[in-house]
Design an enzyme around this catalytic site. Structure first.
Site: not given
Ligand code: B16
Ligand code: MG
Length: 213
Positions: A10-12, A18, A46-47, A50, A115-117, A119, A146, A170-171
């Site tokens: 996982d990233l964040d 972040t 978290k996790g 968006r 990662s869900a992000s 970015n 997730k 994972e966090d």
């Molecule tokens: P974005 P992860 C998740 O990343 C974040 O933990 C979560 O807080 C955020 O809303 C999600 O990514 C979406 O991020 O807005 O940048 O697309 O923990 O899965 O790495």
């Molecule tokens: Mg995370």
């Protein structure tokens, strides 16, 4: 040596922190909408994707918003967030991350991001972590958030390793659930209170002993 052949990160909250930038960006929107939003409320984001994050934030207020307004809110939040992460560099990598990635490489264990992000690419580039990854799966590749295991299954698929030979770092509770559902080793980075179902729990990646996995 470990019996696992793949590692999915996982990233964040695992590789970088972040969450603080997500918080500042959501907080700015919350203030504008007169919604009270604390760091404790931010824990629930978290996790989470968006769209879901916005839903949680708006549920703390009383007003309903149209589809169009919601879309604008997400764009606005993301602009602020991207401004923060554009300033990131290697100093924001969490303890033990680089050492573990190097160790995995030495042992020929394939490495994926899950990662869900949306970015993730920019964060990996700015922190110079991208070259460690054999595959990158992020919010742009998957449609199910997730605890749906889609992001990890795609990661395993892209590195060519069966799910039961992958370990996941994972966090977030939802991420631990996702990994366990498909028989991956779920390594939680956090506390027993937040991640009671993790197979293994550590405070940070410095504590990982590959030989014990
Ligand atoms: P974005 P992860 C998740 O990343 C974040 O933990 C979560 O807080 C955020 O809303 C999600 O990514 C979406 O991020 O807005 O940048 O697309 O923990 O899965 O790495
Ligand atoms: Mg995370």
């Amino acid at each position: 040596m470990t019996e696992y052949l793949g590692a999915i990160f996982d990233l964040d909250g695992v590789l970088v922190d972040t969450a603080k930038y997500h918080y500042l960006a959501w907080k700015q929107l919350a203030d504008q909408l007169n919604i009270s939003f604390s760091e404790e409320d931010n824990e629930r984001l978290k996790g989470v994707s968006r769209v879901k994050s916005l839903e949680i934030l708006l549920s703390l207020g009383e007003k309903d918003y149209t589809e169009n307004e919601r879309k604008q809110f997400m764009e606005q939040k993301n602009e602020v967030y991207v401004r923060y992460i554009s300033q990131m560099d290697e100093t924001e990598i969490l303890p033990g991350v680089v050492e573990l990635l190097k160790q995995l490489k030495r042992q020929n264990i394939k490495i994926a991001l899950g990662s869900a992000s949306k970015n993730a690419g920019l964060i990996l580039k700015n922190t110079k972590l991208q070259n460690y990854f054999d595959a990158i799966v992020d919010g742009n590749d998957v449609s199910k958030a997730k605890p749906n295991p889609e992001v990890f299954l795609l990661g395993a698929n892209r590195i060519g390793i069966p799910a039961n030979k992958c370990m996941v770092f994972e966090d977030a509770k939802a991420g631990i659930e996702a990994a366990k559902q498909v028989g991956m080793l779920a390594i939680g980075v956090g506390t027993i209170k937040n991640l009671p179902n993790a197979d293994i729990l550590v405070n940070n990646l410095e504590e990982i002993k590959l030989s014990k996995l």
